[in-house]
Design a protein around this motif. Structure first.
Motif, mmCIF file in Angstrom:
data_model
loop_
_atom_site.group_PDB
_atom_site.id
_atom_site.type_symbol
_atom_site.label_atom_id
_atom_site.label_comp_id
_atom_site.label_asym_id
_atom_site.label_seq_id
_atom_site.Cartn_x
_atom_site.Cartn_y
_atom_site.Cartn_z
ATOM 1 N N UNK A 169 0.815 -1.214 0.000
ATOM 2 C CA UNK A 169 0.000 0.000 0.000
ATOM 3 C C UNK A 169 0.850 1.266 0.000
ATOM 4 N N UNK A 170 2.115 1.138 0.443
ATOM 5 C CA UNK A 170 3.008 2.296 0.499
ATOM 6 C C UNK A 170 4.406 1.797 0.850
ATOM 7 N N UNK A 171 5.356 2.707 0.936
ATOM 8 C CA UNK A 171 6.712 2.371 1.340
ATOM 9 C C UNK A 171 6.763 2.281 2.862
ATOM 10 N N UNK A 192 3.348 -1.236 -6.696
ATOM 11 C CA UNK A 192 3.561 -0.160 -5.749
ATOM 12 C C UNK A 192 3.253 1.152 -6.467
ATOM 13 N N UNK A 193 2.876 2.169 -5.725
ATOM 14 C CA UNK A 193 2.648 3.478 -6.318
ATOM 15 C C UNK A 193 3.979 4.127 -6.678
ATOM 16 N N UNK A 194 4.107 4.635 -7.888
ATOM 17 C CA UNK A 194 5.365 5.223 -8.362
ATOM 18 C C UNK A 194 5.816 6.395 -7.504
ATOM 19 N N UNK A 195 4.886 7.131 -6.924
ATOM 20 C CA UNK A 195 5.249 8.319 -6.156
ATOM 21 C C UNK A 195 5.955 7.991 -4.848
ATOM 22 N N UNK A 203 5.317 -2.812 -10.795
ATOM 23 C CA UNK A 203 4.302 -2.331 -11.717
ATOM 24 C C UNK A 203 3.580 -1.169 -11.035
ATOM 25 N N UNK A 204 3.479 -0.004 -11.671
ATOM 26 C CA UNK A 204 2.861 1.165 -11.023
ATOM 27 C C UNK A 204 1.372 0.937 -10.744
ATOM 28 N N UNK A 205 1.007 1.002 -9.494
ATOM 29 C CA UNK A 205 -0.383 0.769 -9.119
ATOM 30 C C UNK A 205 -1.307 1.882 -9.590
ATOM 31 N N UNK A 206 -0.752 3.081 -9.786
ATOM 32 C CA UNK A 206 -1.620 4.182 -10.192
ATOM 33 C C UNK A 206 -2.194 3.980 -11.593
ATOM 34 N N UNK A 207 -1.670 3.005 -12.326
ATOM 35 C CA UNK A 207 -2.206 2.697 -13.656
ATOM 36 C C UNK A 207 -3.525 1.933 -13.573
ATOM 37 N N UNK A 208 -3.858 1.465 -12.375
ATOM 38 C CA UNK A 208 -4.992 0.556 -12.245
ATOM 39 C C UNK A 208 -6.052 1.146 -11.319
ATOM 40 N N UNK A 226 -3.643 9.165 0.292
ATOM 41 C CA UNK A 226 -2.390 9.739 0.794
ATOM 42 C C UNK A 226 -2.553 10.365 2.168
ATOM 43 N N UNK A 227 -1.442 10.521 2.852
ATOM 44 C CA UNK A 227 -1.442 11.113 4.182
ATOM 45 C C UNK A 227 -0.329 10.524 5.026
ATOM 46 N N UNK A 228 -0.337 9.197 5.171
ATOM 47 C CA UNK A 228 0.777 8.540 5.865
ATOM 48 C C UNK A 228 2.040 8.691 5.029
ATOM 49 N N UNK A 229 1.910 8.462 3.737
ATOM 50 C CA UNK A 229 2.928 8.815 2.740
ATOM 51 C C UNK A 229 2.168 9.423 1.563
ATOM 52 N N UNK A 230 2.876 10.120 0.658
ATOM 53 C CA UNK A 230 2.155 10.764 -0.451
ATOM 54 C C UNK A 230 1.529 9.782 -1.423
ATOM 55 N N UNK A 231 2.052 8.553 -1.473
ATOM 56 C CA UNK A 231 1.509 7.576 -2.411
ATOM 57 C C UNK A 231 0.711 6.476 -1.758
ATOM 58 N N UNK A 232 0.289 6.671 -0.505
ATOM 59 C CA UNK A 232 -0.460 5.631 0.195
ATOM 60 C C UNK A 232 -1.738 5.266 -0.556
ATOM 61 N N UNK A 233 -2.002 3.970 -0.602
ATOM 62 C CA UNK A 233 -3.189 3.447 -1.260
ATOM 63 C C UNK A 233 -3.938 2.534 -0.299
ATOM 64 N N UNK A 234 -5.230 2.397 -0.532
ATOM 65 C CA UNK A 234 -6.022 1.385 0.148
ATOM 66 C C UNK A 234 -6.652 0.500 -0.919
ATOM 67 N N UNK A 235 -7.085 -0.678 -0.521
ATOM 68 C CA UNK A 235 -7.659 -1.632 -1.476
ATOM 69 C C UNK A 235 -9.050 -2.032 -0.985
ATOM 70 N N UNK A 236 -10.038 -1.764 -1.822
ATOM 71 C CA UNK A 236 -11.439 -2.013 -1.464
ATOM 72 C C UNK A 236 -11.873 -3.304 -2.137
#
Length: 377
Positions: A169-171, A192-195, A203-208, A226-236
């Protein structure tokens, strides 16, 4: 004769609520920084060197009416102290492998078991780190891969599935991700998110917006949080389960200060909480990547709660005034950072690699990824 107890058995007893009394013989600063806790766990700290310097005085600090579980960093000191206590008529066992083994103890518990899909939570109990293994129609997704790579391949073999997707979800700053290693071993794709600034192959997750495993029953929607890191993601997952990374915990929110940009990232956290998360229904089940105490486990041994319950007890999620929210988050960030977090970040970024022994050393200690922690009820 002195007996020992495995960390797996110790966790089982703690999870079941058995009264546990721990004698921790590490140095006081190590004990203060990180110790075994639980619902019915009591502990005292009498350092090993106290037993060496004045055995009678050290023993006098230990209650004789308790069944004692003695622990140290690795095992040697606790085995010695347990033997001392045994010879004096105390009931004592020592923990095999000590806190090093406790930090590498994993517990797998089902969250969903349905005919068309399964979701498992993997709890690294000594670190408070959580990972997920879900599968459908012979294909599996791993989220937040932890250090024990063999655990994931063994689960795949057990359930007769092939790992296709591996997501972070993030680094991470508190533990070393084995996403790239697991991908290399299984032929799966690591995302992972490229940012996040990683140098490893991903593979950049932001593509999906969506990933599928097997069939539509396991539909993973990628949600930018984002918030914890700039590229943080969650999965629903299945419009029901929010694998929230370090954005939302059962007892708090992710801290935004580990990148040195606390105020800037707190702005992002506000937008996430009052934008993306506010749009989700109260009955959505949050499955985070970390937890702070055993109070966050439900009666099935799963770290999870509904978003509605989390909102109701976490006051900061009702603090709609943007500036007050940001100031509150920034001021509540603890001076205590995850142990060795800069080295862990550098390893996860791909700056350098370490062997297993050094990785164990760097990961030793608690996770400290939460800000404004609110106790679970």
């Amino acid at each position: 004769m002195v007996f020992s107890i495995s960390t797996d058995e110790l966790y089982r007893r703690i999870e079941q609520g058995e009264p546990i009394f721990i004698l921790d013989v590490r140095n006081t600063d190590e004990y203060s920084n990180w110790k075994i806790e639980g619902r019915n766990v009591q502990s005292i700290n009498v350092p090993y060197f106290d037993f060496m310097e004045d055995e009678d005085k050290a023993v006098s600090q230990v209650p004789k009416d308790k069944d004692l579980v003695v622990i140290c960093a690795h095992q040697g000191s606790s085995a010695y102290v347990a033997d001392v206590l045994d010879r004096r008529g105390y009931r004592a066992v020592y923990v095999q492998g000590g806190m090093a083994a406790w930090g590498n103890t994993y517990h797998v518990v089902p969250v969903v078991e349905e005919p068309d899909w399964t979701l498992l939570q993997i709890n690294r109990v000594g670190k408070g780190c959580l990972s997920y293994f879900m599968f459908s129609k012979g294909e599996a997704v791993v989220v937040e891969p932890l250090r024990n790579v063999n655990l994931y391949t063994e689960l795949a073999e057990k359930y007769g599935v092939t790992i296709r997707h591996i997501l972070d979800s993030h680094m991470h700053a508190d533990h070393i991700s084995t996403g790239p290693e697991l991908a290399a071993r299984t032929g799966a794709t690591y995302y992972l998110n490229s940012s996040e600034g990683s140098k490893v192959r991903f593979e950049p997750l932001e593509k999906y917006e969506k990933l599928q495993s097997g069939n539509i029953e396991v539909e993973v929607l990628v949600v930018k949080t984002p918030g914890h890191t700039p590229g943080s993601l969650s999965f629903f997952v299945n419009q029901k389960y929010l694998l929230s990374g370090d954005t939302i915990f059962v007892g708090g929110l992710g801290r935004p200060d580990l990148g040195g940009k606390a105020r800037e990232w707190a702005e992002d956290l506000y937008d996430t909480v009052f934008g993306k998360v506010a749009a989700l229904a109260d009955d959505v089940i949050v499955l985070p990547s970390h937890y702070a105490s055993f109070a966050e486990l439900n009666d099935k041994g799963v770290v999870a709660d509904t978003l509605g319950n989390i909102r109701s007890r976490n006051e900061i999620m009702h603090l709609a005034d943007r500036q007050r929210f940001i100031e509150t988050v920034v001021e509540s960030d603890s001076a205590l950072k995850p142990p060795n977090y800069l080295d862990v970040l550098a390893i996860n970024r791909g700056d350098f690699q370490v062997d297993a022994a050094r990785a164990d050393e760097l990961e030793m200690g608690p996770n400290r990824c939460a800000a404004h922690h609110a106790a679970a009820s």
